[in-house]
Scaffold this motif. Structure first.
Motif, short mmCIF file in Angstrom:
data_model
loop_
_atom_site.label_atom_id
_atom_site.label_comp_id
_atom_site.label_asym_id
_atom_site.label_seq_id
_atom_site.Cartn_x
_atom_site.Cartn_y
_atom_site.Cartn_z
N ASP A 23 0.83 -1.21 0.00
CA ASP A 23 0.00 0.00 0.00
C ASP A 23 0.86 1.26 0.00
O ASP A 23 0.55 2.23 -0.69
CB ASP A 23 -0.94 0.01 1.20
N SER A 26 2.21 1.73 -3.48
CA SER A 26 1.15 2.22 -4.35
C SER A 26 0.85 3.68 -4.12
O SER A 26 0.60 4.43 -5.08
CB SER A 26 -0.14 1.41 -4.14
N PRO A 30 1.46 5.92 -7.69
CA PRO A 30 0.09 5.59 -8.09
C PRO A 30 -0.02 5.07 -9.52
O PRO A 30 -1.01 4.41 -9.87
CB PRO A 30 -0.67 6.91 -7.92
N HIS A 33 1.20 -0.67 -11.36
CA HIS A 33 0.32 -1.82 -11.20
C HIS A 33 1.18 -2.90 -10.56
O HIS A 33 2.16 -3.36 -11.15
CB HIS A 33 -0.21 -2.30 -12.56
N ILE A 34 0.83 -3.31 -9.34
CA ILE A 34 1.66 -4.24 -8.57
C ILE A 34 1.06 -5.64 -8.61
O ILE A 34 -0.13 -5.83 -8.35
CB ILE A 34 1.79 -3.77 -7.11
#
Length: 179
Positions: A23, A26, A30, A33-34
């Motif tokens: 998190d 991310s 932003p 894409h994980i």
């Protein structure tokens, strides 16, 4: 175009062991894409047999992805970083970049530096420990410079081990691969 990041954890760990880091990453990136992949034998792949080589682990991880999803960025911790390095060396066109955390690669680090002799007995006890809580506490003591500060994770780690247990043979095969 969104950056696609593949995250790989280390010995006897699964993707949930990333904890809040996913998190946090991310929030900081932003556009990313994980995809947090589990190594064969760990986590969501606990029923699979673990390859006994880093090359085998890298190949198994690559097979989990859509081949059109390249290039990717790789983030690996410990054994996961070894897998990332192998992936990048064997398939450089698939890898846009890599972040390697707490890894010790041959030939840059001797066997006794990758697997410190002072930890041999602790590792043997950890693999053999019948009680998941004791095993997870031992792993925390071996991997943290301040285990008391991070003791709160042992409960989550114990739950992970109960929900998706890693077999002793798979833990040993991962250890063999890392050695």
């Amino acid at each position: 175009m969104r950056q696609r990041w593949i995250f790989l954890r280390g010995w006897a760990r699964e993707s949930r062991h990333w904890g809040a880091f996913l998190d946090d990453f991310s929030a900081f990136h932003p556009e990313a894409h994980i995809v947090a992949l589990d190594l064969p034998g760990a986590g969501s792949r606990c029923a699979e047999s673990t390859p006994a080589s880093v090359a085998g682990l890298a190949a198994a991880c690559r097979r989990r992805l859509d081949p059109r999803a390249h290039p990717v960025y790789l983030m690996g911790l410990s054994l996961g970083a070894m897998v990332c390095t192998e992936w990048a060396l064997r398939h450089p066109g698939e890898v846009a970049g890599a972040v390697l955390i707490n890894t010790s690669l041959a030939p840059f680090s001797g066997f006794s530096h990758r697997l410190r002799p002072r930890n041999y007995a602790a590792i043997a006890r950890t693999v053999a420990a019948p009680e998941p809580a004791a095993r997870e506490a031992a792993i925390l003591r071996m991997t943290s410079s301040d285990p008391a500060r991070h003791e709160c994770v042992v409960g989550d780690w114990t739950r992970f081990a109960a929900e998706r247990p890693m077999s002793r043979i798979n833990a040993l095969r991962q250890l063999w691969a890392a050695a």
